[in-house]
Scaffold this active site. Sequence first.
Site, short mmCIF file in Angstrom:
data_model
loop_
_atom_site.label_atom_id
_atom_site.label_comp_id
_atom_site.label_asym_id
_atom_site.label_seq_id
_atom_site.Cartn_x
_atom_site.Cartn_y
_atom_site.Cartn_z
N TYR A 149 0.85 -1.21 0.00
CA TYR A 149 0.00 0.00 0.00
C TYR A 149 0.88 1.26 0.00
O TYR A 149 0.66 2.17 -0.81
CB TYR A 149 -0.92 -0.02 1.22
CG TYR A 149 -1.88 1.16 1.29
CD1 TYR A 149 -3.04 1.19 0.52
CD2 TYR A 149 -1.62 2.23 2.15
CE1 TYR A 149 -3.91 2.26 0.59
CE2 TYR A 149 -2.50 3.30 2.23
CZ TYR A 149 -3.64 3.32 1.45
OH TYR A 149 -4.51 4.39 1.52
N LYS A 153 1.16 4.30 -2.97
CA LYS A 153 0.92 5.71 -2.71
C LYS A 153 2.19 6.55 -2.91
O LYS A 153 2.12 7.70 -3.35
CB LYS A 153 0.36 5.90 -1.29
CG LYS A 153 -1.02 5.26 -1.09
CD LYS A 153 -2.09 5.81 -2.03
CE LYS A 153 -3.49 5.31 -1.69
NZ LYS A 153 -4.52 5.85 -2.58
P1 NAP Z 1 -13.30 2.80 1.01
O1 NAP Z 1 -14.14 3.18 2.15
O2 NAP Z 1 -12.77 1.39 0.94
O3 NAP Z 1 -14.03 3.16 -0.37
C1 NAP Z 1 -13.33 2.91 -1.56
C2 NAP Z 1 -14.26 2.99 -2.75
O4 NAP Z 1 -13.48 2.66 -3.91
C3 NAP Z 1 -15.39 1.97 -2.67
O5 NAP Z 1 -16.57 2.52 -3.19
C4 NAP Z 1 -14.89 0.85 -3.57
O6 NAP Z 1 -15.90 0.07 -4.16
C5 NAP Z 1 -14.15 1.63 -4.64
N1 NAP Z 1 -13.21 0.75 -5.34
C6 NAP Z 1 -12.25 -0.03 -4.77
N2 NAP Z 1 -11.68 -0.78 -5.72
C7 NAP Z 1 -12.29 -0.48 -6.89
C8 NAP Z 1 -12.15 -0.96 -8.20
N3 NAP Z 1 -11.29 -1.93 -8.53
N4 NAP Z 1 -12.94 -0.42 -9.18
C9 NAP Z 1 -13.84 0.54 -8.88
N5 NAP Z 1 -14.03 1.02 -7.64
C10 NAP Z 1 -13.27 0.50 -6.65
O7 NAP Z 1 -11.98 3.72 0.96
P2 NAP Z 1 -11.77 5.23 1.52
O8 NAP Z 1 -11.27 5.13 2.89
O9 NAP Z 1 -12.92 6.08 1.18
O10 NAP Z 1 -10.51 5.62 0.63
C11 NAP Z 1 -10.60 6.51 -0.47
C12 NAP Z 1 -9.18 6.92 -0.83
O11 NAP Z 1 -8.56 7.53 0.31
C13 NAP Z 1 -8.26 5.76 -1.23
O12 NAP Z 1 -7.42 6.17 -2.28
C14 NAP Z 1 -7.45 5.52 0.02
O13 NAP Z 1 -6.22 4.91 -0.26
C15 NAP Z 1 -7.30 6.93 0.54
N6 NAP Z 1 -7.00 7.03 1.96
C16 NAP Z 1 -7.83 6.48 2.89
C17 NAP Z 1 -7.51 6.59 4.23
C18 NAP Z 1 -8.39 6.00 5.31
O14 NAP Z 1 -7.93 5.87 6.45
N7 NAP Z 1 -9.64 5.67 5.04
C19 NAP Z 1 -6.35 7.26 4.62
C20 NAP Z 1 -5.53 7.82 3.65
C21 NAP Z 1 -5.87 7.70 2.32
P3 NAP Z 1 -16.21 -1.43 -3.61
O15 NAP Z 1 -16.45 -1.29 -2.14
O16 NAP Z 1 -17.41 -1.80 -4.38
O17 NAP Z 1 -15.00 -2.23 -3.92
#
Ligand code: NAP
Length: 244
Positions: A149, A153
Amino acid sequence: MELGLAGRRALVTGAGKGIGRSVVRALHAAGVHVVALSRTRADLDSLVRECPGVEPLCVDLADWEATERALSGIGPVDLLVNNAAVALLQPFLEVTKEAFDKSFEVNLRSVVQVSQIVAQSLINRGIPGSIVNVSSQASQRALTNHSVYCSTKGAMDMLTKVMALELGPHKIRVNAVNPTVVMTPMGRANWSDPQKAKSMLDRIPLGQFAEIEHVVDSILFLLSDRSGMTTGSTLPVDGGFLVT
Ligand code: NAP
């Protein structure tokens, strides 16, 4: 602050849950026409009910050909949020080929593919644009069990800079946001254990995780002309984690 986004057209990936879903809500409320791309149909159905007029696009970004087909019909887009990602955590010695390939396909390769399609269309139309890549504090600090991961990033931060370099002459800005932990479905899956959460909170000067709104506000600012001289940046939304 009025961001002046009304009437623009945006594509948001990973729009079904978490940060992406909230970005769609905020853009929709700001009068932006949004194409919402995600993998689970039910998430998109409920999002469209919540935000009438949002255009759903159901595709798995790990599938290059399906993504190309899906994006061929999306019409003009001038704002892009590359938000979809997976966090498949494994100890370094147990990293599998499957987790490695899936992580790079979704977190990095799809960003190249989707951005190429959107940027080429902007260039063909002679329109300025803004792209925001959702990176992480994990791009710049080592975290246990995050080798793949963190690598996706870290690569995304550098991709952001090179895209900014090459697309700048076409008036397309490219920036990243780098959040700390946010309690989305992804955040809850990985940081709900209180001991693990405490070890992270102890490294954050502001002593708290980010709220989704903190990340959404930064993304909207970078999409808008209010950040018109900012490109190639990686904006921490991390309570100061990266200064330590
Ligand atoms: P999340 O809750 O897991 O939501 C991710 C979304 O992306 C879901 O709707 C998922 O759909 C979709 N997705 C994943 N794989 C996909 C694919 N192959 N094709 C199309 N859609 C896909 O994640 P989040 O926490 O909102 O994260 C959003 C961004 O923020 C990411 O880039 C993550 O790395 C970054 N981020 C998150 C955090 C954290 O702590 N949450 C911290 C730093 C950065 P499905 O569920 O249907 O797969």
